[in-house]
Enzyme design. Structure first.
Site, PDB file in Angstrom:
ATOM      1  CB  CYS A  19      -0.967   0.016   1.193  1.00 30.71           C
ATOM      2  SG  CYS A  19      -2.293  -1.190   1.021  1.00 30.71           S
ATOM      3  CG  HIS A  23      -3.258   1.395  -3.132  1.00 30.76           C
ATOM      4  ND1 HIS A  23      -2.282   2.070  -2.432  1.00 30.76           N
ATOM      5  CD2 HIS A  23      -4.287   1.196  -2.261  1.00 30.76           C
ATOM      6  CE1 HIS A  23      -2.690   2.269  -1.191  1.00 30.76           C
ATOM      7  NE2 HIS A  23      -3.910   1.759  -1.054  1.00 30.76           N
ATOM      8  CG  HIS A  25      -8.894   1.815  -1.410  1.00 35.92           C
ATOM      9  ND1 HIS A  25      -8.900   0.485  -1.082  1.00 35.92           N
ATOM     10  CD2 HIS A  25      -7.696   2.301  -0.983  1.00 35.92           C
ATOM     11  CE1 HIS A  25      -7.761   0.185  -0.473  1.00 35.92           C
ATOM     12  NE2 HIS A  25      -7.011   1.267  -0.408  1.00 35.92           N
ATOM     13  CG  HIS A  63     -13.221   9.821 -10.035  1.00 38.97           C
ATOM     14  ND1 HIS A  63     -14.522   9.706  -9.594  1.00 38.97           N
ATOM     15  CD2 HIS A  63     -13.033   8.843 -10.947  1.00 38.97           C
ATOM     16  CE1 HIS A  63     -15.101   8.707 -10.220  1.00 38.97           C
ATOM     17  NE2 HIS A  63     -14.222   8.156 -11.046  1.00 38.97           N
ATOM     18  CD  GLU A 111      -8.360  -0.116   2.761  1.00 40.94           C
ATOM     19  OE1 GLU A 111      -7.793  -1.222   2.876  1.00 40.94           O
ATOM     20  OE2 GLU A 111      -7.936   0.922   3.270  1.00 40.94           O
TER      21      GLU A 111
END
Length: 123
Positions: A19, A23, A25, A63, A111
């Site tokens: 992590c 990355h 989610h 975003h 998450e």
């Protein structure tokens, strides 16, 4: 009241695992209010007002590369579910003016379906 962040990204630089790289989610957000008195119409709060406050708050994160947002970059915070729950809690709390004896109890950020964090001031 639930909301959804469609996609956010961010590395957790001080985390010693995968992590630490960029990355993404798809976060789910739940907001819980508590109170001891209902309005004359039988509501604790108008969900329209709550939904508007939650959607305005989470729109900033949708975003986005969370690490670049001032809420995380200025404090050098990792964009964890815990830190996101805390930030959303503080922003929603500041955006709503409650009547009667009503308060924001907690914000829960998922998450994934089985990994989540709750933040509240009285927990």
């Amino acid at each position: 009241m639930a909301g959804h962040l469609r996609r956010t990204t961010g590395p957790a630089p001080s985390y010693p695992g995968k992590c630490s790289r960029i990355h993404g989610h798809r976060w789910d957000v739940e907001v819980c209010l508590k109170g001891t008195e209902l309005s004359a119409t039988g509501m604790l709060v108008d969900f329209h007002d709550l939904k508007q406050a939650v959607n305005q708050t989470i729109a900033v994160y949708d975003h986005s590369l969370l690490n670049d947002l001032p809420e995380f970059s200025q404090e050098n915070l990792n964009p964890t579910a815990e830190n996101l729950a805390r930030q959303i809690f503080l922003e929603v709390k500041g955006a709503l003016e409650f009547e009667r004896n009503i308060c924001l109890a907690w914000v829960k950020v998922y998450e994934s379906p089985d990994a989540w964090a709750i933040y509240g001031e009285d927990l």
